[in-house]
Design a protein around this motif. Structure first.
Motif, mmCIF file in Angstrom:
data_model
loop_
_atom_site.group_PDB
_atom_site.id
_atom_site.type_symbol
_atom_site.label_atom_id
_atom_site.label_comp_id
_atom_site.label_asym_id
_atom_site.label_seq_id
_atom_site.Cartn_x
_atom_site.Cartn_y
_atom_site.Cartn_z
ATOM 1 N N VAL A 149 0.713 -1.173 0.010
ATOM 2 C CA VAL A 149 0.068 -0.059 0.114
ATOM 3 C C VAL A 149 0.855 1.165 -0.158
ATOM 4 N N CYS A 150 0.291 2.333 -0.403
ATOM 5 C CA CYS A 150 1.051 3.572 -0.652
ATOM 6 C C CYS A 150 0.385 4.770 -0.073
ATOM 7 N N VAL A 151 0.819 5.347 0.537
ATOM 8 C CA VAL A 151 0.260 6.577 1.199
ATOM 9 C C VAL A 151 0.993 7.807 0.938
ATOM 10 N N CYS A 152 0.511 9.015 1.119
ATOM 11 C CA CYS A 152 1.035 10.366 0.841
ATOM 12 C C CYS A 152 1.100 11.099 2.223
ATOM 13 N N ASP A 153 2.453 11.763 2.377
ATOM 14 C CA ASP A 153 2.584 12.555 3.517
ATOM 15 C C ASP A 153 1.807 14.026 3.342
ATOM 16 N N ASN A 154 1.895 14.986 4.257
ATOM 17 C CA ASN A 154 1.228 15.860 4.044
ATOM 18 C C ASN A 154 2.088 17.106 3.144
ATOM 19 N N THR A 155 3.183 16.614 2.465
ATOM 20 C CA THR A 155 3.883 17.411 1.419
ATOM 21 C C THR A 155 3.482 16.697 0.157
#
Length: 100
Positions: free
Chosen positions: A58-64
């Motif tokens: 799974v891949c997620v994005c940080d706040n940047t």
């Protein structure tokens, strides 16, 4: 210290609301690296102080907006495999006297 999980193992990821809960659930371990390697590959500093980080499916994005798929061992749990007997069969087996 050895990693708790192996490559190819299905684990349960359960993290709180502030640690990407969208990635929670059953996940497969794709790679295991140290914290330093995970930070280098992801290009970010991880807050969790785990020694092992796991690349999951799974891949997620940080706040940047940067994507990453390495997660701390702290939020991963073993997925227990189902038993060989049904509950009813187990109860019947337990009622039988022990054989000497």
């Amino acid at each position: 210290m050895q990693p708790k999980f192996k490559v190819g193992e299905v684990v349960i990821r359960q993290a709180p609301h502030d640690a990407h809960p969208e990635a929670n659930g059953e996940r497969t371990v794709l790679d295991i690296v140290t914290k330093e390697e995970a930070e280098r590959k992801a290009g970010i500093k991880f807050v969790r102080n785990s020694h092992w980080f796991y690349k999951l499916d799974v891949c997620v994005c940080d706040n940047t907006g940067r994507e990453f798929n390495y997660f701390s061992e702290a939020y991963l749990f073993k997925k227990h495999q189902p038993g060989e007997m049904s509950f009813h069969s187990l109860m019947e087996w337990m009622k039988q006297p022990a054989k000497a």
